[in-house]
Design a protein around this motif. Structure first.
Motif, PDB file in Angstrom:
ATOM      1  N   PRO A  79       0.583  -1.300   0.077  1.00  0.00           N
ATOM      2  CA  PRO A  79       0.073  -0.047  -0.057  1.00  0.00           C
ATOM      3  C   PRO A  79       0.859   1.386   0.139  1.00  0.00           C
ATOM      4  O   PRO A  79       0.482   2.224  -0.351  1.00  0.00           O
ATOM      5  N   GLY A  80       2.076   1.141   0.476  1.00  0.00           N
ATOM      6  CA  GLY A  80       2.881   2.238   0.439  1.00  0.00           C
ATOM      7  C   GLY A  80       3.540   2.655  -0.880  1.00  0.00           C
ATOM      8  O   GLY A  80       3.977   3.828  -0.862  1.00  0.00           O
ATOM      9  N   GLY A  81       3.265   1.835  -1.737  1.00  0.00           N
ATOM     10  CA  GLY A  81       3.602   2.100  -3.225  1.00  0.00           C
ATOM     11  C   GLY A  81       4.980   1.734  -3.616  1.00  0.00           C
ATOM     12  O   GLY A  81       5.572   1.795  -4.761  1.00  0.00           O
ATOM     13  N   THR A  82       5.914   1.184  -2.793  1.00  0.00           N
ATOM     14  CA  THR A  82       7.163   0.758  -2.943  1.00  0.00           C
ATOM     15  C   THR A  82       7.170  -0.500  -3.905  1.00  0.00           C
ATOM     16  O   THR A  82       6.332  -1.470  -3.263  1.00  0.00           O
ATOM     17  N   LEU A  83       7.861  -0.597  -5.091  1.00  0.00           N
ATOM     18  CA  LEU A  83       7.850  -2.018  -5.807  1.00  0.00           C
ATOM     19  C   LEU A  83       9.178  -2.737  -5.607  1.00  0.00           C
ATOM     20  O   LEU A  83      10.007  -2.547  -6.433  1.00  0.00           O
ATOM     21  N   ASN A  84       9.426  -3.333  -4.514  1.00  0.00           N
ATOM     22  CA  ASN A  84      10.724  -4.025  -4.238  1.00  0.00           C
ATOM     23  C   ASN A  84      10.624  -5.112  -3.349  1.00  0.00           C
ATOM     24  O   ASN A  84       9.582  -5.189  -2.595  1.00  0.00           O
ATOM     25  N   PHE A  85      11.162  -6.266  -3.375  1.00  0.00           N
ATOM     26  CA  PHE A  85      10.970  -7.417  -2.390  1.00  0.00           C
ATOM     27  C   PHE A  85      12.199  -6.969  -1.302  1.00  0.00           C
ATOM     28  O   PHE A  85      13.357  -6.980  -1.475  1.00  0.00           O
ATOM     29  N   SER A  86      11.587  -7.130  -0.144  1.00  0.00           N
ATOM     30  CA  SER A  86      12.410  -6.842   1.331  1.00  0.00           C
ATOM     31  C   SER A  86      12.799  -8.182   1.569  1.00  0.00           C
ATOM     32  O   SER A  86      12.695  -9.209   1.279  1.00  0.00           O
ATOM     33  N   ASP A  87      13.754  -7.861   2.713  1.00  0.00           N
ATOM     34  CA  ASP A  87      14.585  -9.111   3.621  1.00  0.00           C
ATOM     35  C   ASP A  87      13.466  -9.966   3.920  1.00  0.00           C
ATOM     36  O   ASP A  87      13.634 -11.379   3.617  1.00  0.00           O
ATOM     37  N   ALA A  88      12.366  -9.537   4.370  1.00  0.00           N
ATOM     38  CA  ALA A  88      11.257 -10.377   4.851  1.00  0.00           C
ATOM     39  C   ALA A  88      10.836 -10.980   3.950  1.00  0.00           C
ATOM     40  O   ALA A  88      10.141 -12.465   3.925  1.00  0.00           O
ATOM     41  N   ASP A  89      10.462 -10.503   2.567  1.00  0.00           N
ATOM     42  CA  ASP A  89       9.720 -11.148   1.585  1.00  0.00           C
ATOM     43  C   ASP A  89      10.591 -12.196   1.096  1.00  0.00           C
ATOM     44  O   ASP A  89       9.991 -13.415   0.817  1.00  0.00           O
ATOM     45  N   ILE A  90      11.797 -12.183   0.960  1.00  0.00           N
ATOM     46  CA  ILE A  90      12.635 -13.184   0.496  1.00  0.00           C
ATOM     47  C   ILE A  90      12.773 -14.561   1.493  1.00  0.00           C
ATOM     48  O   ILE A  90      12.800 -15.540   0.904  1.00  0.00           O
ATOM     49  N   GLU A  91      12.878 -14.049   2.655  1.00  0.00           N
ATOM     50  CA  GLU A  91      12.860 -15.172   3.914  1.00  0.00           C
ATOM     51  C   GLU A  91      11.420 -15.870   3.953  1.00  0.00           C
ATOM     52  O   GLU A  91      11.483 -17.034   3.972  1.00  0.00           O
ATOM     53  N   THR A  92      10.300 -15.237   3.464  1.00  0.00           N
ATOM     54  CA  THR A  92       9.005 -15.909   3.823  1.00  0.00           C
ATOM     55  C   THR A  92       9.020 -16.773   2.407  1.00  0.00           C
ATOM     56  O   THR A  92       8.575 -17.952   2.546  1.00  0.00           O
ATOM     57  N   THR A  93       9.538 -16.230   1.306  1.00  0.00           N
ATOM     58  CA  THR A  93       9.604 -17.112   0.001  1.00  0.00           C
ATOM     59  C   THR A  93      10.125 -18.301   0.372  1.00  0.00           C
ATOM     60  O   THR A  93       9.711 -19.276  -0.166  1.00  0.00           O
ATOM     61  N   ALA A  94      11.571 -17.866   0.715  1.00  0.00           N
ATOM     62  CA  ALA A  94      12.448 -19.288   1.045  1.00  0.00           C
ATOM     63  C   ALA A  94      11.509 -20.533   1.818  1.00  0.00           C
ATOM     64  O   ALA A  94      11.833 -21.697   1.748  1.00  0.00           O
ATOM     65  N   ARG A  95      10.868 -19.969   2.931  1.00  0.00           N
ATOM     66  CA  ARG A  95      10.265 -20.826   3.858  1.00  0.00           C
ATOM     67  C   ARG A  95       8.966 -21.742   3.204  1.00  0.00           C
ATOM     68  O   ARG A  95       8.839 -22.803   3.117  1.00  0.00           O
ATOM     69  N   VAL A  96       8.355 -20.789   2.406  1.00  0.00           N
ATOM     70  CA  VAL A  96       7.362 -21.554   1.598  1.00  0.00           C
ATOM     71  C   VAL A  96       7.754 -22.405   0.555  1.00  0.00           C
ATOM     72  O   VAL A  96       7.163 -23.581   0.489  1.00  0.00           O
ATOM     73  N   THR A 111      20.718 -15.159  -4.761  1.00  0.00           N
ATOM     74  CA  THR A 111      21.114 -13.966  -5.559  1.00  0.00           C
ATOM     75  C   THR A 111      20.406 -12.742  -5.088  1.00  0.00           C
ATOM     76  O   THR A 111      21.074 -11.641  -5.066  1.00  0.00           O
ATOM     77  N   TYR A 112      19.305 -12.907  -4.798  1.00  0.00           N
ATOM     78  CA  TYR A 112      18.594 -11.735  -4.231  1.00  0.00           C
ATOM     79  C   TYR A 112      18.937 -11.095  -2.990  1.00  0.00           C
ATOM     80  O   TYR A 112      18.958  -9.803  -2.777  1.00  0.00           O
ATOM     81  N   ARG A 113      19.527 -12.090  -2.202  1.00  0.00           N
ATOM     82  CA  ARG A 113      20.133 -11.680  -0.911  1.00  0.00           C
ATOM     83  C   ARG A 113      21.308 -10.915  -1.145  1.00  0.00           C
ATOM     84  O   ARG A 113      21.650  -9.923  -0.591  1.00  0.00           O
ATOM     85  N   GLN A 114      22.039 -11.026  -2.132  1.00  0.00           N
ATOM     86  CA  GLN A 114      23.150 -10.357  -2.753  1.00  0.00           C
ATOM     87  C   GLN A 114      22.719  -8.767  -2.642  1.00  0.00           C
ATOM     88  O   GLN A 114      23.577  -7.682  -2.711  1.00  0.00           O
ATOM     89  N   LEU A 115      21.632  -8.597  -3.566  1.00  0.00           N
ATOM     90  CA  LEU A 115      21.275  -7.318  -3.808  1.00  0.00           C
ATOM     91  C   LEU A 115      21.062  -6.443  -2.570  1.00  0.00           C
ATOM     92  O   LEU A 115      21.094  -5.265  -2.477  1.00  0.00           O
TER      93      LEU A 115
END
Length: 321
Positions: A191-208, A289-293
């Motif tokens: 909702p804030g308008g930012t279009l990027n994957f946060s550290d939390a997004d990446i960690e959640t994706t890995a768990r899923v 790779t995303y974590r490197q970013l």
């Protein structure tokens, strides 16, 4: 000019300059521009209110609505009781405005009543677009697909605050088993308008992805949607772009990431389907790779992220050419 003609002209002038004359001008404006691209937000509300306020000037009420709630989106997202607090807005008008958005969302859902195949990131974004309309808090959705990439069901997995939410992996696994899913896609809004994957997004994706491997389900993609824009973690050629960018900004790619690039390119070319465990493991490797970013400076990350952002309308027009 006799007295009768003068009276008729005066009456016509009063009618043209009064509320009814103004309404005719608004109707004419809409006829000329059916998409209402040139209309201000308050003018759109003014036009809507013609349906419930048959006489009188609706412009002051429309402007009060924008002032009170801050935007057209906020007005249409307001509930009935909140709308009634606006001076001059009656019960019928409040009912209308409170239910415009649900009607539009239902209409958008109706476009996908028949079996829908989600084979690209653009198709997925178009399918999910309406499901995030009007949301002012983060929401995570999971789309279950069958073996032919057809949508089986869409579940709401989490609903949080403006900038965060808690994700229950067990709920995802239960939904997968309930739907008989063979593949899943995750998507959430910012909702804030930012279009990027946060550290939390990446960690959640890995768990899923790890959970998907345990239950024998292929994890396809994770998207973020903001309005009519989106960013895809694994869809289409996004992964190739990520790897290329990392190669440019990071000193060295690991062997596993380089191998993933080769496998992904071959899979995109031949449209092969690897077994579940291998497909999910490759995505876990790609997440490194995303974590490197995340280690890059903010300015560089923003520059990279701008390259990933896609527009739903543009993607649709490109796919139809």
């Amino acid at each position: 000019m006799d007295e009768f003609d003068e009276l008729m002209q005066n009456a016509k002038a009063e009618r043209d300059n009064g509320p009814q004359g103004h309404r005719q001008r608004v109707y004419a404006s809409v006829d000329r521009d059916p998409d209402m691209t040139a209309m201000a937000d308050y003018e759109m509300l003014e036009y809507l209110l013609f349906a419930t306020i048959p006489r009188g000037d609706t412009k002051p009420i429309a402007k009060d609505l924008i002032r009170t709630f801050g935007s057209l989106s906020a007005v249409l997202h307001a509930d009935y009781c909140e709308l009634l607090r606006v001076p001059g807005l009656g019960s019928k008008s409040a009912h209308l405005l409170a239910h415009v958005l649900p009607i539009v969302i239902r209409a958008e859902y109706g476009r996908f009543e028949h079996a829908t195949r989600l084979t690209t990131a653009a198709a997925t974004a178009r399918f999910l677009y309406a499901r995030f309309l009007g949301e002012n808090k983060e929401k995570l959705l999971m789309v279950s697909l069958n073996v032919n990439d057809e949508v089986v069901h869409t579940d709401e997995i989490a609903y949080g605050s403006v900038d965060s939410m808690q994700v229950d992996i067990a709920k995802i696994v239960c939904a997968v088993e309930r739907n008989g899913a063979k593949k899943i896609i995750l998507a959430h809004n910012h909702p804030g308008g930012t279009l990027n994957f946060s550290d939390a997004d990446i960690e959640t994706t890995a768990r899923v992805i790890t959970a998907c491997t345990l239950v024998g389900v292929v994890f396809v993609d994770h998207q973020i949607l903001v309005g009519n824009r989106y960013i895809s973690m694994f869809g289409d050629t996004s992964l190739d772009k990520v790897l290329a960018i990392c190669d440019k900004y990071c000193a060295k790619l690991t062997e596993s990431v380089a191998a993933e690039k080769s496998r992904h390119s071959l899979r995109m070319h031949l449209r092969e389907q690897n077994d579940t465990e291998d497909a999910n493991r490759q995505k876990l490797q790609a997440l490194q790779t995303y974590r490197q970013l995340l280690l890059l400076d903010t300015e560089t990350r923003q520059e990279i992220e701008r390259e990933w952002v896609r527009d739903i309308a543009d993607e649709k027009s490109n796919s139809e050419q």
